[in-house]
Design a protein around this motif. Structure first.
Motif, short mmCIF file in Angstrom:
data_model
loop_
_atom_site.label_atom_id
_atom_site.label_comp_id
_atom_site.label_asym_id
_atom_site.label_seq_id
_atom_site.Cartn_x
_atom_site.Cartn_y
_atom_site.Cartn_z
N LYS A 162 0.80 -1.35 0.04
CA LYS A 162 0.05 -0.12 0.11
C LYS A 162 1.04 1.11 0.09
O LYS A 162 0.55 2.20 -0.73
CB LYS A 162 -0.89 0.13 1.44
CG LYS A 162 -1.81 1.19 1.27
CD LYS A 162 -2.80 0.87 2.54
CE LYS A 162 -3.76 2.19 2.49
NZ LYS A 162 -4.76 2.12 3.72
N THR A 207 -8.11 -5.43 -2.58
CA THR A 207 -9.09 -4.49 -1.87
C THR A 207 -8.29 -3.24 -1.16
O THR A 207 -9.09 -2.17 -1.03
CB THR A 207 -9.89 -5.43 -0.77
OG1 THR A 207 -10.46 -6.51 -1.49
CG2 THR A 207 -10.77 -4.35 -0.02
N HIS A 208 -7.15 -3.47 -0.55
CA HIS A 208 -6.51 -2.62 0.38
C HIS A 208 -5.50 -1.93 -0.26
O HIS A 208 -4.66 -0.87 0.52
CB HIS A 208 -6.15 -3.37 1.77
CG HIS A 208 -7.49 -3.79 2.50
ND1 HIS A 208 -7.56 -5.06 2.58
CD2 HIS A 208 -8.28 -2.92 2.94
CE1 HIS A 208 -8.85 -5.36 3.13
NE2 HIS A 208 -9.35 -4.05 3.57
N ASP A 230 -7.59 -9.76 -0.65
CA ASP A 230 -7.20 -8.49 0.83
C ASP A 230 -6.21 -7.73 -0.13
O ASP A 230 -6.40 -6.37 0.18
CB ASP A 230 -6.59 -9.51 1.86
CG ASP A 230 -7.36 -10.40 2.54
OD1 ASP A 230 -8.64 -10.00 2.44
OD2 ASP A 230 -7.00 -11.07 3.40
#
Length: 256
Positions: free
Chosen positions: A189, A216-217, A213
């Motif tokens: 991220k 999504t993030h 996951d």
């Protein structure tokens, strides 16, 4: 094509298909062509092939191997390993490869990216980076040839690659390579935030939930994996496979 790409990564070592753990302990898992035939049957959208010997041994890409793989591959193919100049890239494209991944050479001469993007188009040039913790627990760029971490700031380097003309970035988390315990979502991220080109993350995938996951993030547009597609069960038995398309469609429905 899937809305979110889930890309198998094949590592070639000693002319065979191998899988590493933290970039070490290469384990033989079969013949690359057999794996590609399975991925053809599963209608995989894209494939990444990395020769992990070429740059370390200062040799050119294995063109015969690349030609054989490309002739069997029904999906777009990205190749990386041993690339040092435009002539090599041109020859690789002539064999049927759609993209090249530039890693080691870009650390010392990222002008090749600029030349390649101007000649062949940014969409065919992937900037590849390895990230690893140093002895002090700080994430650094990692040179897999010298086996050393580098002081160059990661985010600044990624932006340099974009400025030079890469159309895509491939991020490999060395510490998570082959672990199958999930992606380092916070790291991914942080380093991909705000990048204006598509990014692929690699290192840690063990389940489809791990893939969900990280998509999504984070800002990544695709996930890639090796171990998840070749090892099964607690004993890591070798069985090359790939999820069914409807399973992936359902998993990523509504994302990105």
């Amino acid at each position: 094509m899937l809305q979110t790409r889930v890309i198998p990564v094949l590592l070639v070592h000693d002319k065979g298909l191998y899988k590493t753990t933290k970039f070490k302990k290469p384990k033989y898992v079969g013949d690359p062509i057999n794996a590609i035939k399975i991925f053809n049957e599963k209608e995989v959208d894209e494939l990444i092939l990395l020769d992990i010997d070429a740059s370390k041994k200062s040799r050119e890409p294995d063109y015969k191997m690349i030609e054989k793989v490309a002739s069997e591959c029904f999906m777009p193919l990205c190749y990386g390993g041993g690339i040092n100049n435009l002539a090599q890239i041109r020859r690789i494209f002539s064999l049927g490869v759609e993209k090249v991944s530039l890693n080691y050479i870009a650390l010392s001469r990222n002008s090749l990216i600029e030349e390649a993007a101007a000649t062949f188009g940014s969409q065919s040039i992937v900037g590849s980076v390895n990230i690893k913790k140093n002895l002090f627990g700080k994430y650094k760029l990692y040179d897999h040839v010298s086996k050393k971490t580098l002081d160059k700031p990661i985010i600044k380097y990624l932006r340099e690659l974009v400025d030079k003309g890469v159309g895509e970035i491939f991020i490999n988390d060395v510490d998570n390579d082959g672990m199958m315990e999930g992606f380092n979502v916070e790291l991914i991220k942080e380093v991909t935030a705000g990048l204006p080109v598509p990014t692929i993350c690699c290192g840690g995938a063990g389940t489809l939930k791990h893939c969900h996951d990280v998509i999504t993030h984070t800002n990544v547009s695709a996930v890639s994996a090796g171990s998840m597609f070749v090892f099964h069960g607690k004993h890591r038995a070798v069985l090359i496979t790939y999820p069914e398309r409807n399973e992936l469609d359902l998993l990523f429905k509504g994302l990105k």
